[in-house]
Design a protein around this motif. Sequence first.
Motif, PDB file in Angstrom:
ATOM      1  N   UNK A 288       0.860  -1.140  -0.052  1.00 33.99           N
ATOM      2  CA  UNK A 288      -0.038   0.021   0.047  1.00 33.99           C
ATOM      3  C   UNK A 288       0.891   1.190  -0.041  1.00 33.99           C
ATOM      4  N   UNK A 289       1.753   1.185   0.885  1.00 35.33           N
ATOM      5  CA  UNK A 289       2.769   2.441   0.941  1.00 35.33           C
ATOM      6  C   UNK A 289       3.399   2.580  -0.411  1.00 35.33           C
ATOM      7  N   UNK A 290       3.940   1.653  -0.966  1.00 31.77           N
ATOM      8  CA  UNK A 290       4.557   1.439  -2.174  1.00 31.77           C
ATOM      9  C   UNK A 290       3.688   2.223  -3.163  1.00 31.77           C
ATOM     10  N   UNK A 291       2.456   1.772  -3.307  1.00 27.91           N
ATOM     11  CA  UNK A 291       1.671   2.173  -4.342  1.00 27.91           C
ATOM     12  C   UNK A 291       1.129   3.725  -4.326  1.00 27.91           C
ATOM     13  N   UNK A 292       1.161   4.156  -2.953  1.00 30.54           N
ATOM     14  CA  UNK A 292       0.997   5.686  -2.734  1.00 30.54           C
ATOM     15  C   UNK A 292       1.788   6.525  -2.785  1.00 30.54           C
ATOM     16  N   UNK A 293       3.138   6.044  -2.689  1.00 31.35           N
ATOM     17  CA  UNK A 293       4.561   6.797  -2.815  1.00 31.35           C
ATOM     18  C   UNK A 293       5.071   7.031  -4.034  1.00 31.35           C
ATOM     19  N   UNK A 294       5.975   8.059  -4.135  1.00 33.11           N
ATOM     20  CA  UNK A 294       6.563   8.233  -5.401  1.00 33.11           C
ATOM     21  C   UNK A 294       7.567   7.150  -5.982  1.00 33.11           C
ATOM     22  N   UNK A 295       7.951   6.359  -4.942  1.00 34.10           N
ATOM     23  CA  UNK A 295       8.451   5.158  -5.277  1.00 34.10           C
ATOM     24  C   UNK A 295       7.883   4.172  -6.489  1.00 34.10           C
TER      25      UNK A 295
END
Length: 278
Positions: free
Chosen positions: A250-257
């Motif tokens: 989830x954090x990956x999908x929401x981040x600039x990463x």
Amino acid sequence: MSDLILNKLFSLKDRVAVVTGGSGVLGGAMAKGLALAGARVVVLGRNEARASAVVSDITANGGESMAVLADISDRSQLEIAREAIIQRWDQIDILVNMAGGNIPAATITPDATIFDMPHTAFEEVVSLNLLGTLLPSQVFGQAMVERNQPSGCIVNISSMSAIRAISRVVGYSAAKAGIDNFTRWLAVELAQKYGDGMRVNAIAPGFFIGEQNRDLLLNADGSLTERGQKIIEHTPAGRFGKPDELLSTLIWLCSSGSSFVNGVVIPVDGGFSIYSGV
């Protein structure tokens, strides 16, 4: 890779995230995970006590959060919620469409057939999940595209039942399959019309224990039901998922990463979706 680069790629500092269904088991875990990554989190749901409890957990750990009561099937309530969020934090950057679920009448029990199911029950569960993803995407997504420079991330919640035929859950399966298609469609629509700052992706959780499926998968003593045993046998990891195991994706999908990731459905399932059972 230095910590500075990692923080730049995956930090959600100063971003405002709305989690529908944020008072549930998985939604609550997602809300808390986004807060730990630096986001200011809106816990949106219908149960004030449960939403407030999630907010309290977040603030106790140094995060910023607010509870907002709204029904995902009511556009006017969502619009009021949007204005309250904008008034407090001036923006909306992330939407997680976690709210949804199943209803007994749209499930085919072992002693029934598809011909016994009321079509109204099918309509209800499709509305709960598919329209319950569409309406928040319209209401909160509009705030994202109306910024001076359109930007935002929508993460929908799919299911194993969208990609595999899983017995009994006919209405839920159809709704989640619709969410997969809607995710891809909306990703193209928003990127083409508003630029690459707008992204839409989905997570397809495997089997996690929540309020709705606990009695289907576990007996009162914690042992597996027959259905629970079948699921574990078809999950190479040999267990159910833990809510926190959804957070890194989830954090990956929401981040600039994941800035060049758009329109994908990511399974987090212990291998269930790729195992034939043989």
